[in-house]
Design an enzyme around this catalytic site. Sequence first.
Site, PDB file in Angstrom:
ATOM      1  N   HIS A   1       0.857  -1.192   0.000  1.00 41.19           N
ATOM      2  CA  HIS A   1       0.000   0.000   0.000  1.00 41.19           C
ATOM      3  C   HIS A   1       0.897   1.247   0.000  1.00 41.19           C
ATOM      4  CE1 HIS A   1       0.894   0.527   4.236  1.00 41.19           C
ATOM      5  NE2 HIS A   1       0.329  -0.617   4.560  1.00 41.19           N
TER       6      HIS A   1
ATOM      7  N   HIS B   1       4.151   1.661   2.193  1.00 39.68           N
ATOM      8  CA  HIS B   1       5.386   1.041   1.700  1.00 39.68           C
ATOM      9  C   HIS B   1       5.971   1.864   0.555  1.00 39.68           C
ATOM     10  CE1 HIS B   1       2.641  -2.382   2.971  1.00 39.68           C
ATOM     11  NE2 HIS B   1       3.578  -2.370   3.915  1.00 39.68           N
TER      12      HIS B   1
ATOM     13  N   CYS C   1       1.935 -11.128  19.462  1.00 37.59           N
ATOM     14  CA  CYS C   1       1.008 -10.526  18.490  1.00 37.59           C
ATOM     15  C   CYS C   1       1.451 -10.965  17.098  1.00 37.59           C
ATOM     16  CB  CYS C   1       1.004  -9.004  18.608  1.00 37.59           C
ATOM     17  SG  CYS C   1       0.086  -8.221  17.265  1.00 37.59           S
TER      18      CYS C   1
ATOM     19  N   CYS D   1       2.106  -8.120  14.448  1.00 42.99           N
ATOM     20  CA  CYS D   1       3.378  -7.410  14.727  1.00 42.99           C
ATOM     21  C   CYS D   1       4.558  -8.361  14.601  1.00 42.99           C
ATOM     22  CB  CYS D   1       3.450  -6.890  16.157  1.00 42.99           C
ATOM     23  SG  CYS D   1       2.416  -5.522  16.593  1.00 42.99           S
TER      24      CYS D   1
ATOM     25  N   CYS E   1      -3.624  -5.566  21.302  1.00 45.80           N
ATOM     26  CA  CYS E   1      -2.456  -4.895  20.736  1.00 45.80           C
ATOM     27  C   CYS E   1      -2.927  -3.517  20.264  1.00 45.80           C
ATOM     28  CB  CYS E   1      -1.904  -5.695  19.557  1.00 45.80           C
ATOM     29  SG  CYS E   1      -0.878  -4.704  18.468  1.00 45.80           S
TER      30      CYS E   1
ATOM     31  N   HIS F   1      -2.924  -3.166  16.327  1.00 50.21           N
ATOM     32  CA  HIS F   1      -3.765  -3.997  15.460  1.00 50.21           C
ATOM     33  C   HIS F   1      -5.149  -4.304  16.023  1.00 50.21           C
ATOM     34  CE1 HIS F   1       0.379  -4.795  14.042  1.00 50.21           C
ATOM     35  NE2 HIS F   1      -0.211  -4.631  12.889  1.00 50.21           N
TER      36      HIS F   1
ATOM     37  N   LYS G   1      -5.924   5.234  10.889  1.00 51.27           N
ATOM     38  CA  LYS G   1      -4.906   4.282  10.487  1.00 51.27           C
ATOM     39  C   LYS G   1      -5.444   3.513   9.280  1.00 51.27           C
ATOM     40  CE  LYS G   1      -2.559   0.552  12.536  1.00 51.27           C
ATOM     41  NZ  LYS G   1      -1.175   0.540  12.473  1.00 51.27           N
TER      42      LYS G   1
ATOM     43  N   LYS H   1      -7.719  -2.665   6.423  1.00 51.04           N
ATOM     44  CA  LYS H   1      -8.631  -3.360   5.512  1.00 51.04           C
ATOM     45  C   LYS H   1     -10.049  -3.320   6.045  1.00 51.04           C
ATOM     46  CE  LYS H   1      -6.425  -6.710   2.610  1.00 51.04           C
ATOM     47  NZ  LYS H   1      -6.120  -8.105   2.364  1.00 51.04           N
TER      48      LYS H   1
HETATM   49  N1  MSP Z   1       8.819  -7.098   7.457  1.00 42.33           N
HETATM   50  C1  MSP Z   1       8.979  -6.037   8.379  1.00 42.33           C
HETATM   51  C2  MSP Z   1      10.268  -5.283   8.120  1.00 42.33           C
HETATM   52  C3  MSP Z   1      11.526  -6.096   8.214  1.00 42.33           C
HETATM   53  S1  MSP Z   1      12.930  -5.139   7.837  1.00 42.33           S
HETATM   54  C4  MSP Z   1      14.210  -6.055   8.305  1.00 42.33           C
HETATM   55  C5  MSP Z   1       7.818  -5.058   8.269  1.00 42.33           C
HETATM   56  N2  MSP Z   1       7.177  -5.042   7.097  1.00 42.33           N
HETATM   57  S2  MSP Z   1       5.913  -4.100   6.751  1.00 42.33           S
HETATM   58  O1  MSP Z   1       5.418  -4.610   5.488  1.00 42.33           O
HETATM   59  O2  MSP Z   1       4.992  -4.064   7.836  1.00 42.33           O
HETATM   60  O3  MSP Z   1       6.517  -2.682   6.490  1.00 42.33           O
HETATM   61  C6  MSP Z   1       6.688  -1.706   7.501  1.00 42.33           C
HETATM   62  C7  MSP Z   1       7.233  -0.432   6.863  1.00 42.33           C
HETATM   63  O4  MSP Z   1       6.352   0.019   5.813  1.00 42.33           O
HETATM   64  C8  MSP Z   1       7.325   0.783   7.790  1.00 42.33           C
HETATM   65  O5  MSP Z   1       8.437   0.755   8.622  1.00 42.33           O
HETATM   66  C9  MSP Z   1       7.372   1.893   6.772  1.00 42.33           C
HETATM   67  O6  MSP Z   1       8.609   1.897   6.131  1.00 42.33           O
HETATM   68  C10 MSP Z   1       6.302   1.440   5.782  1.00 42.33           C
HETATM   69  N3  MSP Z   1       4.961   1.859   6.197  1.00 42.33           N
HETATM   70  C11 MSP Z   1       3.894   1.019   6.383  1.00 42.33           C
HETATM   71  N4  MSP Z   1       2.816   1.772   6.717  1.00 42.33           N
HETATM   72  C12 MSP Z   1       3.132   3.067   6.766  1.00 42.33           C
HETATM   73  C13 MSP Z   1       2.423   4.256   7.039  1.00 42.33           C
HETATM   74  N5  MSP Z   1       1.135   4.273   7.326  1.00 42.33           N
HETATM   75  N6  MSP Z   1       3.111   5.427   7.001  1.00 42.33           N
HETATM   76  C14 MSP Z   1       4.445   5.464   6.667  1.00 42.33           C
HETATM   77  N7  MSP Z   1       5.126   4.357   6.418  1.00 42.33           N
HETATM   78  C15 MSP Z   1       4.523   3.139   6.480  1.00 42.33           C
HETATM   79  O7  MSP Z   1       7.565  -4.335   9.205  1.00 42.33           O
END
Ligand code: MSP
Length: 508
Positions: A19, A22, A127, A130, A144, A147, A301, A304
């Site tokens: 999304h 990322h 969790c 997480c 949590c 979530h 936040k 889904k």
């Molecule tokens: N798989 C782990 C990361 C392992 S790294 C060794 C993970 N993945 S995740 O798919 O949940 O991605 C988290 C990251 O996505 C956040 O740290 C950030 O970079 C980005 N973001 C996800 N949602 C976000 C927002 N709502 N706002 C800004 N960045 C966001 O955690």
Amino acid sequence: MKDSYYITTPIYYANDVLHIGHTYTTVAADIITRWKKNSVNNVFFLTGSDEHGSKICEAAKEKNKEPLAYCNEIVDSFKNTWQQLNIEYTSFIRTTDTVHILTVEKFIQALYDNGDIYKSNYEGLYCVPCEKFLSPTELVNDLCPDHNTKPVKQCEENYFFRLSKYRDQLIELITNKNHLQHFDILPEQRRNEVLGKLKLGLDDISISRTNLPWAIPLPFDKSQTIYVWIDALLNYISAIGYADDSEKTQFKKFWPADVHLLAKDILWFHSVIWPAMLLALKLPLPAKVFSHGFFTVEGQKMSKTIGNVLHAEDLVKIYGVDATRFLLLTAFPFGSDGDISLALFKEKYNAHLANNIGNFVSRVTNMAQKYFNGKVTIPENWPDPEITEILKILEPADTHISNVRVDSFIEIMISLSSWGNLYIDKNAPWQLAKTDMKALEKVLYNALIIIKYIAVLSSAVMPESAVKIWKTIDEKQDIQECARNLAKLSPLTGSNVNKPEILFPKIL
Ligand code: MSP
């Protein structure tokens, strides 16, 4: 000086498509990479997918698929998204890649041989979304807080990493800016949060599970598997050949990383657990971890269940790739949390891109056509002080990128264009056309120079538009060379300003 630069994004969970959260991190890393490539010969930009653990297992099961088959599909969708957004990563690491698995085994075995891993009982609340244990104080109404789900009780005999052993050393490396191995956590507010928590104490962490087959087995006890976060963090070195024993590995060239980019949700893993793992094997720490803001969508936040998850592809359909990259990174300051909405994107698009940058390029190049048939020659005594002065605004561009302030970098582009539009209004070329063609030519030449430098900065942020602008003003200079020499103003090198394409049509 180190002629290499290594930047990483988190590896995203392969449980679902990406999304815009990322996308936010990855576009920022791409902008930094593109700009760094102007002056550094070896730039490595790593992204990838996190594929082990309960979360992925559950997602695959829901779709009636084997975890790996499921991950393969999701990874294809990741790569597709990155291609659509013009993301030029150097490498895409998957935690199911053989090279990664070998690295994890080698690393964990070394920690074990070092005496940094021991066996003990563990009871805690886990969790799954997480992928971590939560302490009772972190829960809100037994749920949590991130979530809104109930963590599951787990009680088993696990292997532990002696995290607590590295607490003092970590505090010293984070606080002492003069230390050769200084480890920077940015922005400062985040550093203070991490330090505050570290000072309260640090427990060892469980790094294995007994009943989770979809993970890498522990090399010294195959009845257990490695905790998904320990596995995932190692991607930063597996992707550059840590496990490769040959002399000329990428690891030698690129490690330590210059910056790990991420958001606050996973800062603790990157600023405490990861550096402690590296310290245990006497490996250098990354220079910095930058935690950018976390955003909500219209005050909530993304989720889904609420149905408010935005995907970059939705924005690309409305605004195109370049504008999407631009809009994401200008929505709010890069290090702070913020809120986004489709209405805000539209407003910013029209204000910054359609009415400011797009309008400036279009009106100046049209006038160059109209009054000089596209042939605007260099004025006498160029550059005049006014132009030299305004272009000083370019001076901090490199520093902004090195400090991971992508927003401030983009701000330069916006300011240049606003200045340019005012310059045109003030000098009223349409009046000069009646009285003083020489003065008119000078005004247009100067405005074209401003456009040239907007394109140079755009090459990192909006690469396709940069190429279009370059063609419109008929620039012959190499754009990277121009970017490398921002301090030395270069004149226009083309001889025929073309009719512009509409870069950013206004959206009603
Ligand atoms: N798989 C782990 C990361 C392992 S790294 C060794 C993970 N993945 S995740 O798919 O949940 O991605 C988290 C990251 O996505 C956040 O740290 C950030 O970079 C980005 N973001 C996800 N949602 C976000 C927002 N709502 N706002 C800004 N960045 C966001 O955690």
